[in-house]
Design a protein around this motif. Structure first.
Motif, PDB file in Angstrom:
ATOM      1  N   THR A   1       0.894  -0.893   0.241  1.00  0.00           N
ATOM      2  CA  THR A   1       0.098   0.508   0.403  1.00  0.00           C
ATOM      3  C   THR A   1       1.013   1.181  -0.066  1.00  0.00           C
ATOM      4  O   THR A   1       1.792   1.425   0.570  1.00  0.00           O
ATOM      5  CB  THR A   1      -0.886   0.065   0.984  1.00  0.00           C
ATOM      6  OG1 THR A   1      -0.160  -0.237   2.823  1.00  0.00           O
ATOM      7  CG2 THR A   1      -2.206  -0.863   0.898  1.00  0.00           C
ATOM      8  N   PHE A   2      -0.074   1.968  -0.705  1.00  0.00           N
ATOM      9  CA  PHE A   2       0.798   3.604  -0.767  1.00  0.00           C
ATOM     10  C   PHE A   2      -0.388   4.785  -0.415  1.00  0.00           C
ATOM     11  O   PHE A   2      -0.909   4.455  -0.165  1.00  0.00           O
ATOM     12  CB  PHE A   2       1.493   3.845  -2.126  1.00  0.00           C
ATOM     13  CG  PHE A   2       1.930   5.651  -2.044  1.00  0.00           C
ATOM     14  CD1 PHE A   2       3.024   5.348  -1.788  1.00  0.00           C
ATOM     15  CD2 PHE A   2       1.150   6.359  -2.345  1.00  0.00           C
ATOM     16  CE1 PHE A   2       4.041   6.751  -1.723  1.00  0.00           C
ATOM     17  CE2 PHE A   2       1.157   7.751  -2.294  1.00  0.00           C
ATOM     18  CZ  PHE A   2       2.962   7.736  -1.724  1.00  0.00           C
ATOM     19  N   ASP A   3       0.085   5.212   1.223  1.00  0.00           N
ATOM     20  CA  ASP A   3      -0.916   6.174   1.958  1.00  0.00           C
ATOM     21  C   ASP A   3      -0.439   7.038   1.147  1.00  0.00           C
ATOM     22  O   ASP A   3       0.953   8.115   1.595  1.00  0.00           O
ATOM     23  CB  ASP A   3      -0.315   5.861   3.531  1.00  0.00           C
ATOM     24  CG  ASP A   3      -0.765   4.852   3.671  1.00  0.00           C
ATOM     25  OD1 ASP A   3      -1.225   4.581   3.278  1.00  0.00           O
ATOM     26  OD2 ASP A   3      -0.269   4.258   5.627  1.00  0.00           O
ATOM     27  N   ALA A   4      -1.696   7.930   1.105  1.00  0.00           N
ATOM     28  CA  ALA A   4      -1.384   9.737   0.524  1.00  0.00           C
ATOM     29  C   ALA A   4      -2.525  10.252   1.467  1.00  0.00           C
ATOM     30  O   ALA A   4      -4.031  10.285   1.121  1.00  0.00           O
ATOM     31  CB  ALA A   4      -1.697   9.646  -1.050  1.00  0.00           C
ATOM     32  N   GLY A   5      -2.016  10.965   2.243  1.00  0.00           N
ATOM     33  CA  GLY A   5      -2.896  11.722   3.446  1.00  0.00           C
ATOM     34  C   GLY A   5      -3.395  10.562   3.640  1.00  0.00           C
ATOM     35  O   GLY A   5      -3.389   9.903   4.263  1.00  0.00           O
ATOM     36  N   ASP A   6      -5.444  11.083   3.751  1.00  0.00           N
ATOM     37  CA  ASP A   6      -6.489   9.793   4.224  1.00  0.00           C
ATOM     38  C   ASP A   6      -5.971   8.669   4.016  1.00  0.00           C
ATOM     39  O   ASP A   6      -6.914   8.029   4.350  1.00  0.00           O
ATOM     40  CB  ASP A   6      -7.402  10.664   4.867  1.00  0.00           C
ATOM     41  CG  ASP A   6      -7.101  11.525   6.039  1.00  0.00           C
ATOM     42  OD1 ASP A   6      -6.059  11.899   6.592  1.00  0.00           O
ATOM     43  OD2 ASP A   6      -8.133  12.575   6.346  1.00  0.00           O
ATOM     44  N   VAL A   7      -5.995   8.328   2.495  1.00  0.00           N
ATOM     45  CA  VAL A   7      -6.461   7.498   1.792  1.00  0.00           C
ATOM     46  C   VAL A   7      -4.744   6.216   1.186  1.00  0.00           C
ATOM     47  O   VAL A   7      -4.013   6.829   1.195  1.00  0.00           O
ATOM     48  CB  VAL A   7      -6.369   8.067   0.350  1.00  0.00           C
ATOM     49  CG1 VAL A   7      -6.662   7.033  -0.642  1.00  0.00           C
ATOM     50  CG2 VAL A   7      -7.482   9.280   0.520  1.00  0.00           C
ATOM     51  N   SER A   8      -5.113   5.701   1.380  1.00  0.00           N
ATOM     52  CA  SER A   8      -4.726   4.014   0.921  1.00  0.00           C
ATOM     53  C   SER A   8      -4.815   3.571  -0.367  1.00  0.00           C
ATOM     54  O   SER A   8      -5.480   3.000  -1.092  1.00  0.00           O
ATOM     55  CB  SER A   8      -4.051   2.757   2.239  1.00  0.00           C
ATOM     56  OG  SER A   8      -3.690   3.708   3.201  1.00  0.00           O
ATOM     57  N   LEU A   9      -3.509   3.857  -0.782  1.00  0.00           N
ATOM     58  CA  LEU A   9      -3.704   3.362  -2.505  1.00  0.00           C
ATOM     59  C   LEU A   9      -2.740   1.723  -2.254  1.00  0.00           C
ATOM     60  O   LEU A   9      -1.902   1.113  -1.875  1.00  0.00           O
ATOM     61  CB  LEU A   9      -3.536   3.891  -3.779  1.00  0.00           C
ATOM     62  CG  LEU A   9      -3.816   5.447  -3.505  1.00  0.00           C
ATOM     63  CD1 LEU A   9      -3.462   5.916  -4.358  1.00  0.00           C
ATOM     64  CD2 LEU A   9      -5.354   5.286  -3.640  1.00  0.00           C
ATOM     65  N   ARG A  10      -3.667   0.795  -2.857  1.00  0.00           N
ATOM     66  CA  ARG A  10      -2.812  -0.483  -2.796  1.00  0.00           C
ATOM     67  C   ARG A  10      -1.787  -0.280  -4.443  1.00  0.00           C
ATOM     68  O   ARG A  10      -2.154   0.750  -5.120  1.00  0.00           O
ATOM     69  CB  ARG A  10      -3.644  -1.102  -3.182  1.00  0.00           C
ATOM     70  CG  ARG A  10      -5.264  -1.718  -3.039  1.00  0.00           C
ATOM     71  CD  ARG A  10      -6.027  -2.279  -3.329  1.00  0.00           C
ATOM     72  NE  ARG A  10      -6.864  -2.604  -4.531  1.00  0.00           N
ATOM     73  CZ  ARG A  10      -6.638  -3.047  -5.267  1.00  0.00           C
ATOM     74  NH1 ARG A  10      -6.748  -5.090  -5.597  1.00  0.00           N
ATOM     75  NH2 ARG A  10      -7.780  -2.508  -6.948  1.00  0.00           N
ATOM     76  N   THR A  11      -0.496  -1.086  -4.196  1.00  0.00           N
ATOM     77  CA  THR A  11       0.496  -1.684  -4.965  1.00  0.00           C
ATOM     78  C   THR A  11       0.698  -2.941  -5.446  1.00  0.00           C
ATOM     79  O   THR A  11       0.358  -3.431  -4.813  1.00  0.00           O
ATOM     80  CB  THR A  11       2.170  -0.274  -4.193  1.00  0.00           C
ATOM     81  OG1 THR A  11       1.740  -1.266  -3.350  1.00  0.00           O
ATOM     82  CG2 THR A  11       1.123   1.194  -4.239  1.00  0.00           C
TER      83      THR A  11
END
Length: 174
Positions: free
Chosen positions: A157-167
């Motif tokens: 995962t990659f955290d961008a602010g309050d959002v976690s994006l799957r990688t």
């Protein structure tokens, strides 16, 4: 872009690189990240983070795509593979970032940067090259797949602010 050249970045390139990255993120992630987060991206923070890398070529190398009359239109950050514990694994190269100004997408700058980056990572010896990409970033995934990269099964995962994006991790065999 026949006059395009790829060269090592200098301190003078960093502000333009930061602008390219912000513009690329705002375009590529506009449907994945909140508008407030994207609007708050600070190029000065990027410059501060990259400045030490200019003096640490054993840890990272920054390359830029330079178009005469236009200037820097993209960049990459490459080096030995960064493991989860922060140590470097020189058995693998890593493409840590590859960004091109959205106004010049599909004009060859990304391909030129990717070729130069892989060549640099393999200059001493053939080795696999890894990269991480956001699962939902279909444009980037297609770009890397055309070059020969393929998912190797690792996810994160990659955290961008309050959002976690799957990688997903991709590898280009040696």
């Amino acid at each position: 872009m026949t006059d395009l050249s790829v060269r090592p970045a200098t301190g003078a390139d960093l502000p333009v690189m930061a602008s390219v990255r912000v513009r690329a993120w705002r375009s590529a992630y506009r449907e994945l990240l909140p508008a407030e987060y994207l609007a708050g991206l600070d190029p000065a923070e990027l410059v501060a983070g990259w400045t030490p890398l200019l003096d640490e070529p054993e840890r990272a190398t920054l390359l830029v795509a330079d178009l005469p009359g236009t200037g820097v239109v993209g960049f990459t950050n490459v080096g030995p593979y960064r493991q989860d514990d922060g140590t470097l694994d020189p058995a693998y190269g890593e493409l840590r970032s590859c960004y091109v100004d959205p106004d010049t997408w599909r004009n060859g700058a990304g391909s030129a940067l990717l070729h130069a980056s892989v060549d640099l990572l393999r200059a001493a010896a053939p080795r696999p090259v890894r990269l991480w990409v956001v699962v939902e970033n279909d444009r980037a995934r297609r770009f890397y797949e055309r070059f020969g990269f393929a998912p190797d099964g690792a996810t994160g995962t990659f955290d961008a602010g309050d959002v976690s994006l799957r990688t997903v991790r991709y590898v280009l065999p040696a």
